[in-house]
Enzyme design. Sequence first.
Site, short mmCIF file in Angstrom:
data_model
loop_
_atom_site.label_atom_id
_atom_site.label_comp_id
_atom_site.label_asym_id
_atom_site.label_seq_id
_atom_site.Cartn_x
_atom_site.Cartn_y
_atom_site.Cartn_z
N TYR A 159 49.68 149.61 88.95
CA TYR A 159 50.33 148.44 88.33
C TYR A 159 50.83 148.81 86.92
O TYR A 159 51.80 148.26 86.42
CB TYR A 159 49.38 147.25 88.30
CG TYR A 159 50.09 145.92 88.20
CD1 TYR A 159 50.98 145.49 89.18
CD2 TYR A 159 49.89 145.09 87.09
CE1 TYR A 159 51.64 144.27 89.07
CE2 TYR A 159 50.53 143.87 86.98
CZ TYR A 159 51.41 143.47 87.97
OH TYR A 159 52.07 142.26 87.86
N LYS A 166 52.09 142.05 81.59
CA LYS A 166 51.44 140.77 81.93
C LYS A 166 50.40 140.38 80.88
O LYS A 166 50.21 139.18 80.63
CB LYS A 166 50.79 140.86 83.31
CG LYS A 166 51.77 141.02 84.47
CD LYS A 166 52.76 139.88 84.58
CE LYS A 166 53.55 139.92 85.89
NZ LYS A 166 54.71 139.00 85.86
P1 NAD Z 1 60.78 138.47 93.43
O1 NAD Z 1 61.34 139.84 93.53
O2 NAD Z 1 61.14 137.51 94.46
O3 NAD Z 1 61.09 137.86 92.01
C1 NAD Z 1 61.28 138.64 90.84
C2 NAD Z 1 62.52 138.09 90.19
O4 NAD Z 1 62.76 138.73 88.93
C3 NAD Z 1 63.77 138.30 91.05
O5 NAD Z 1 64.37 137.06 91.33
C4 NAD Z 1 64.67 139.12 90.15
O6 NAD Z 1 66.04 138.79 90.30
C5 NAD Z 1 64.16 138.72 88.78
N1 NAD Z 1 64.59 139.64 87.73
C6 NAD Z 1 64.27 140.95 87.57
N2 NAD Z 1 64.92 141.46 86.50
C7 NAD Z 1 65.67 140.42 85.98
C8 NAD Z 1 66.55 140.31 84.89
N3 NAD Z 1 66.83 141.34 84.08
N4 NAD Z 1 67.14 139.10 84.65
C9 NAD Z 1 66.87 138.03 85.45
N5 NAD Z 1 66.04 138.08 86.51
C10 NAD Z 1 65.46 139.27 86.76
O7 NAD Z 1 59.18 138.70 93.40
P2 NAD Z 1 57.98 137.71 93.06
O8 NAD Z 1 56.76 138.42 93.54
O9 NAD Z 1 58.28 136.35 93.55
O10 NAD Z 1 57.94 137.73 91.47
C11 NAD Z 1 57.98 136.56 90.68
C12 NAD Z 1 56.93 136.67 89.58
O11 NAD Z 1 55.64 136.60 90.16
C13 NAD Z 1 56.97 137.96 88.79
O12 NAD Z 1 56.69 137.69 87.43
C14 NAD Z 1 55.82 138.74 89.39
O13 NAD Z 1 55.29 139.72 88.52
C15 NAD Z 1 54.84 137.61 89.62
N6 NAD Z 1 53.72 137.90 90.51
C16 NAD Z 1 53.94 138.36 91.76
C17 NAD Z 1 52.87 138.64 92.58
C18 NAD Z 1 53.08 139.18 93.98
O14 NAD Z 1 52.15 139.75 94.53
N7 NAD Z 1 54.25 139.03 94.56
C19 NAD Z 1 51.56 138.43 92.13
C20 NAD Z 1 51.37 137.94 90.84
C21 NAD Z 1 52.45 137.68 90.03
#
Ligand code: NAD
Length: 259
Positions: A159, A166
Site C-alpha cells: 500500500y 491516507k
Molecule cells: P475508483 O477507481 O472507482 O475511484 C478512484 C477515482 O479517483 C476514479 O474515479 C478516478 O477518476 C479518480 N481520480 C484519480 N486521479 C484523479 C485526478 N487527478 N483528478 C480527479 N479524479 C481522479 O476506485 P475506488 O476504490 O472507488 O476509490 C475511491 C476512494 O476509495 C479512493 O480514495 C480509494 O483510496 C478509497 N478506498 C478504496 C478502497 C477499495 O478497496 N476499493 C478501500 C478503502 C478506500
Amino acid sequence: MSTKIFEGKKALIFGLANERSLAWAIAQRLSEGGAELAFTYPNEAIEKRMRPLAESLGAPLILPCDVARDSDIESTFAAVKEKWGVLDILIHAVAFANREDLDKRFVETSREGFRVALDISAYSLLPMTRLAEPLMEGRGGGTVLTLSYYGAVKVIPNYNVMGVAKAALEASVRYLAHDLGPKKIRVNAISAGPVKTLAAAGIKGFRDMLAMAEQKNPLKENISAEDVGDLAAFLCGPGGKHITGSTLYVDSGAHIMGA
Ligand code: NAD
C-alpha cells in the site's frame, strides 16, 4: 431507504469512474434519498464510463476536473455555484499513486511519486472544502466526506505511499473539521475494507489482500461497495448530525485485530 432524507439536498461527487466505484454506491444511496447529484471526471476515458451512470441518476452537472489542477477545481465549484448557488454534501472519493510506487519497496518512493500521491489523494480535499464552505454556509451547514483505508494507520504490504497519503488525509479531516465546525460543516472519513475497484486493481497483490481480510476479520466476510454507500448515507444524513472529524470503519472489524 424508506424516507427521502435527502430531498432538496445538493451533492457534488468526485471519484465516479465506473459501476464498481465506491462513489457509485454512495451516489445511488444519496439519489435514493432524494438528493440531486453533480459529478466530475478527470479525463475523457473516465468520462465515457461514468457519464451514462451519472445521467441515469439525472445529474444536471457532469464536469471535467483533474483535482491536481486548482483551476479545474475552481471552475467546478463556479459551475455548481451558478447552477445551484448552494451545496449540502461533498464527496471526495479520489486517490492516485504511480503504479511503480506501489510495486517497489516504500523506501524507494521518488520525490515526485510522493508529491503526486499526496497531492491528488490528500491535498485535493482542502481546496474542495474551501470552495464548498461558502456554498454550504448558505444552507446553514453541510457535510464533507472522504474515503480512507487502514493502511493509513498500520503497514499494509504494497500500500506504500498511498498509506502515507491516507494518513495525511485522515489528519486533514480532523483539521478541516475544526476549521469548519463553527459553520456546522462536518468533515469525516470512511475507512473501508478492500473492495475490488479500478483503483484497487493498481495495488500489487490486491487479490491476496481481499482473501486475507476475509480470513482475518471478525465477521469472516468482506464488505461490499453498498456497505460504504450505506455508511455514507448515515453520515450525510440526520444520524451523522454530531459526528465530525472522525474516521469511521466499515471493514467487518478488521481494524480491531492485532494479528
Ligand atoms: P475508483 O477507481 O472507482 O475511484 C478512484 C477515482 O479517483 C476514479 O474515479 C478516478 O477518476 C479518480 N481520480 C484519480 N486521479 C484523479 C485526478 N487527478 N483528478 C480527479 N479524479 C481522479 O476506485 P475506488 O476504490 O472507488 O476509490 C475511491 C476512494 O476509495 C479512493 O480514495 C480509494 O483510496 C478509497 N478506498 C478504496 C478502497 C477499495 O478497496 N476499493 C478501500 C478503502 C478506500
